[in-house]
Design a protein around this motif. Structure first.
Motif, PDB file in Angstrom:
ATOM      1  N   ASN A   1       2.835  -5.913  -3.208  1.00 40.72           N
ATOM      2  CA  ASN A   1       3.014  -6.692  -1.982  1.00 40.72           C
ATOM      3  C   ASN A   1       3.264  -8.179  -2.239  1.00 40.72           C
ATOM      4  O   ASN A   1       3.155  -9.003  -1.331  1.00 40.72           O
ATOM      5  CB  ASN A   1       1.802  -6.510  -1.076  1.00 40.72           C
ATOM      6  N   GLY A   2       3.603  -8.524  -3.498  1.00 43.10           N
ATOM      7  CA  GLY A   2       3.987  -9.881  -3.839  1.00 43.10           C
ATOM      8  C   GLY A   2       2.849 -10.878  -3.879  1.00 43.10           C
ATOM      9  O   GLY A   2       3.080 -12.090  -3.780  1.00 43.10           O
ATOM     10  N   MET A   3       1.628 -10.406  -4.072  1.00 47.14           N
ATOM     11  CA  MET A   3       0.453 -11.279  -4.067  1.00 47.14           C
ATOM     12  C   MET A   3      -0.093 -11.543  -5.458  1.00 47.14           C
ATOM     13  O   MET A   3      -1.061 -12.301  -5.615  1.00 47.14           O
ATOM     14  CB  MET A   3      -0.652 -10.654  -3.201  1.00 47.14           C
ATOM     15  N   PHE A   4       0.508 -10.909  -6.478  1.00 46.45           N
ATOM     16  CA  PHE A   4      -0.030 -10.991  -7.834  1.00 46.45           C
ATOM     17  C   PHE A   4       1.110 -10.832  -8.822  1.00 46.45           C
ATOM     18  O   PHE A   4       2.013 -10.009  -8.604  1.00 46.45           O
ATOM     19  CB  PHE A   4      -1.083  -9.888  -8.042  1.00 46.45           C
ATOM     20  N   PRO A   5       1.123 -11.606  -9.920  1.00 45.44           N
ATOM     21  CA  PRO A   5       2.248 -11.533 -10.870  1.00 45.44           C
ATOM     22  C   PRO A   5       2.278 -10.217 -11.645  1.00 45.44           C
ATOM     23  O   PRO A   5       1.253  -9.770 -12.179  1.00 45.44           O
ATOM     24  CB  PRO A   5       1.986 -12.721 -11.807  1.00 45.44           C
ATOM     25  N   TRP A   6       3.454  -9.627 -11.733  1.00 43.10           N
ATOM     26  CA  TRP A   6       3.596  -8.336 -12.399  1.00 43.10           C
ATOM     27  C   TRP A   6       3.279  -8.409 -13.897  1.00 43.10           C
ATOM     28  O   TRP A   6       2.821  -7.415 -14.477  1.00 43.10           O
ATOM     29  CB  TRP A   6       5.014  -7.804 -12.208  1.00 43.10           C
ATOM     30  N   ASP A   7       3.506  -9.553 -14.526  1.00 42.45           N
ATOM     31  CA  ASP A   7       3.265  -9.620 -15.967  1.00 42.45           C
ATOM     32  C   ASP A   7       1.785  -9.575 -16.328  1.00 42.45           C
ATOM     33  O   ASP A   7       1.434  -9.418 -17.503  1.00 42.45           O
ATOM     34  CB  ASP A   7       3.922 -10.862 -16.568  1.00 42.45           C
ATOM     35  N   GLU A   8       0.908  -9.698 -15.338  1.00 39.21           N
ATOM     36  CA  GLU A   8      -0.532  -9.605 -15.592  1.00 39.21           C
ATOM     37  C   GLU A   8      -1.110  -8.255 -15.173  1.00 39.21           C
ATOM     38  O   GLU A   8      -2.299  -8.002 -15.388  1.00 39.21           O
ATOM     39  CB  GLU A   8      -1.275 -10.741 -14.879  1.00 39.21           C
ATOM     40  N   VAL A   9      -0.298  -7.392 -14.584  1.00 36.87           N
ATOM     41  CA  VAL A   9      -0.814  -6.132 -14.041  1.00 36.87           C
ATOM     42  C   VAL A   9      -1.362  -5.230 -15.145  1.00 36.87           C
ATOM     43  O   VAL A   9      -2.508  -4.755 -15.072  1.00 36.87           O
ATOM     44  CB  VAL A   9       0.276  -5.401 -13.231  1.00 36.87           C
TER      45      VAL A   9
ATOM     46  N   THR B   1     -10.137   3.579   0.593  1.00 40.09           N
ATOM     47  CA  THR B   1      -9.600   2.455  -0.176  1.00 40.09           C
ATOM     48  C   THR B   1      -8.775   1.535   0.698  1.00 40.09           C
ATOM     49  O   THR B   1      -8.797   0.310   0.519  1.00 40.09           O
ATOM     50  CB  THR B   1      -8.769   2.959  -1.363  1.00 40.09           C
ATOM     51  N   LEU B   2      -8.051   2.102   1.654  1.00 40.02           N
ATOM     52  CA  LEU B   2      -7.305   1.275   2.599  1.00 40.02           C
ATOM     53  C   LEU B   2      -8.254   0.316   3.320  1.00 40.02           C
ATOM     54  O   LEU B   2      -7.989  -0.890   3.415  1.00 40.02           O
ATOM     55  CB  LEU B   2      -6.584   2.171   3.608  1.00 40.02           C
ATOM     56  N   MET B   3      -9.374   0.838   3.817  1.00 36.67           N
ATOM     57  CA  MET B   3     -10.346   0.004   4.522  1.00 36.67           C
ATOM     58  C   MET B   3     -10.939  -1.050   3.602  1.00 36.67           C
ATOM     59  O   MET B   3     -11.118  -2.215   3.990  1.00 36.67           O
ATOM     60  CB  MET B   3     -11.459   0.882   5.092  1.00 36.67           C
ATOM     61  N   LEU B   4     -11.226  -0.665   2.367  1.00 36.18           N
ATOM     62  CA  LEU B   4     -11.808  -1.604   1.410  1.00 36.18           C
ATOM     63  C   LEU B   4     -10.857  -2.756   1.117  1.00 36.18           C
ATOM     64  O   LEU B   4     -11.252  -3.930   1.165  1.00 36.18           O
ATOM     65  CB  LEU B   4     -12.157  -0.868   0.110  1.00 36.18           C
ATOM     66  N   VAL B   5      -9.612  -2.442   0.807  1.00 38.21           N
ATOM     67  CA  VAL B   5      -8.656  -3.480   0.422  1.00 38.21           C
ATOM     68  C   VAL B   5      -8.323  -4.382   1.604  1.00 38.21           C
ATOM     69  O   VAL B   5      -8.304  -5.619   1.477  1.00 38.21           O
ATOM     70  CB  VAL B   5      -7.378  -2.840  -0.171  1.00 38.21           C
ATOM     71  N   LEU B   6      -8.075  -3.792   2.758  1.00 33.96           N
ATOM     72  CA  LEU B   6      -7.791  -4.601   3.942  1.00 33.96           C
ATOM     73  C   LEU B   6      -8.970  -5.508   4.275  1.00 33.96           C
ATOM     74  O   LEU B   6      -8.793  -6.716   4.519  1.00 33.96           O
ATOM     75  CB  LEU B   6      -7.463  -3.701   5.132  1.00 33.96           C
ATOM     76  N   GLY B   7     -10.173  -4.955   4.242  1.00 33.62           N
ATOM     77  CA  GLY B   7     -11.351  -5.757   4.548  1.00 33.62           C
ATOM     78  C   GLY B   7     -11.592  -6.859   3.538  1.00 33.62           C
ATOM     79  O   GLY B   7     -11.888  -8.000   3.907  1.00 33.62           O
TER      80      GLY B   7
ATOM     81  N   LEU C   1      -0.679  -3.987   5.149  1.00 35.33           N
ATOM     82  CA  LEU C   1      -1.138  -4.337   6.498  1.00 35.33           C
ATOM     83  C   LEU C   1      -1.630  -5.775   6.545  1.00 35.33           C
ATOM     84  O   LEU C   1      -1.351  -6.514   7.502  1.00 35.33           O
ATOM     85  CB  LEU C   1      -2.240  -3.373   6.932  1.00 35.33           C
ATOM     86  N   PHE C   2      -2.349  -6.182   5.506  1.00 30.64           N
ATOM     87  CA  PHE C   2      -2.829  -7.569   5.469  1.00 30.64           C
ATOM     88  C   PHE C   2      -1.655  -8.542   5.464  1.00 30.64           C
ATOM     89  O   PHE C   2      -1.642  -9.524   6.217  1.00 30.64           O
ATOM     90  CB  PHE C   2      -3.712  -7.796   4.239  1.00 30.64           C
ATOM     91  N   CYS C   3      -0.680  -8.265   4.614  1.00 28.07           N
ATOM     92  CA  CYS C   3       0.466  -9.170   4.514  1.00 28.07           C
ATOM     93  C   CYS C   3       1.272  -9.208   5.801  1.00 28.07           C
ATOM     94  O   CYS C   3       1.740 -10.272   6.230  1.00 28.07           O
ATOM     95  CB  CYS C   3       1.366  -8.722   3.347  1.00 28.07           C
TER      96      CYS C   3
END
Length: 243
Positions: A79-87, A146-152, A237-239
Motif C-alpha cells: 500500500n506504499g507505506m513502507f520501502p520494498w527494499d526493507e521488506v 488480521t484485517l481488524m488488527l492492522v486497520l486498528g 482501507l486505512f489508506c
C-alpha cells in the motif's frame, strides 16, 4: 531520529521474540500440566498476547515501526507505506525472532512439556488450528482478525492523536490484540501473524517432545496466507479512508 537498517532489524528480531515469549508463554502456562497457571483460562492467554504486542510497540515503535509481523510489513509495502527494499530483511528478522522466542518458551517450560500427554495442548503452545476442524472457518477467522488488527493499529499509531502520543497509541494497540483474542480467538487461537505460527510449527516438528502428535502441515498455509491477505485489505482501507 533515523536508525540504521541493522538497528531496525534488531528491533524486529527482539520485538517478535518478545511477542512469542509473552503470547505462547501464556498458552504454555495455561495448557501444560503442573504449571502454576494450569487451566487459568482464556483471559490469561489473551492478556499474554495483548502485552506481547504492547511491549514491543512501546519498546521499538520509534525504531523500526515494530511491525513484528510479516503480514504488517507486506501490507504496508503493497500500500506504499513502507520501502520494498526493507521488506525481505524485516521478514527474515521477524521469522528468526519468532523462532528464538518459541525456543525460550520451550526451554522455560521443558519439564511441563515432558509431563503433558495431550497432543492438542502441546500443539496449542506452538501454533494454531481451527477448533471446528474447518479450513474455511480457519481462513475466514484469520483473514478478518488480521484485517481488524492492522486497520486498528494503523489508525491508532498514525492518526493525529496517536502520532502526538505514541506511548498511549502503543498501549491501545495492545488492548486491540487483547480484545481480538477474547472476541475472535475462539475458532483458531488466533494467529494473525505468519511468523507467530510458521516458525513455532517448524519447531514443533523438530523438537523431541513426547506425545506431541502431528504438526498439521496440511493446513499450515492458512495462518500464513489469510493474515497476509487480511493485512493488505486492512492497510488499504486505512489508506483509502483515513490516511
Amino acid at each position: 531520529m533515523e536508525y540504521s537498517l541493522f538497528t531496525k532489524l534488531a528491533a524486529e528480531f527482539i520485538g517478535t521474540a518478545v511477542l512469542m515469549v509473552f503470547g505462547n508463554g501464556a498458552v504454555a502456562n495455561v495448557e501444560l500440566k503442573n504449571t502454576k497457571g494450569h487451566h487459568a483460562g482464556w483471559l490469561t492467554i489473551a492478556m499474554g498476547y495483548g502485552f506481547g504486542v504492547m511491549f514491543p510497540v512501546l519498546m521499538f515503535g520509534g525504531v523500526s515501526g515494530a511491525h513484528i509481523n510479516p503480514a504488517m510489513t507486506l501490507a504496508q509495502a503493497i500500500n506504499g507505506m513502507f520501502p520494498w527494499d526493507e521488506v525481505l530483511p524485516y521478514i527474515i528478522a521477524q521469522l528468526l525472532g519468532a523462532l528464538v522466542g518459541q525456543l525460550i518458551v520451550f526451554v522455560t517450560y521443558y519439564p511441563h512439556y515432558r509431563d503433558t500427554e495431550e497432543a492438542e495442548a502441546i500443539f496449542g503452545t506452538f501454533s494454531t488450528t481451527d477448533a471446528y476442524n474447518s479450513k474455511v472457518n480457519y481462513f475466514v477467522n484469520e483473514f478478518f482478525g488480521t484485517l481488524m488488527l492492522v486497520l486498528g493499529a494503523l489508525c491508532c499509531l498514525s492518526l493525529p492523536w496517536g502520532a502526538a502520543n505514541p506511548a498511549a497509541a502503543s498501549i491501545v494497540v495492545g488492548f486491540i490484540v487483547w480484545g481480538l483474542v477474547t472476541s475472535m480467538g475462539g475458532p483458531t487461537g488466533p494467529g494473525l501473524n505468519p511468523a507467530r505460527d510458521l516458525m513455532p510449527r517448524l519447531l514443533h516438528q523438530l523438537l523431541p517432545i513426547p506425545h506431541k502428535g502431528s504438526s498439521r502441515w496440511g493446513e499450515a498455509w492458512i495462518p500464513v496466507v489469510a493474515p497476509i491477505l487480511g493485512a493488505i485489505v486492512g492497510a488499504w482501507l486505512f489508506c483509502m479512508l483515513f490516511a
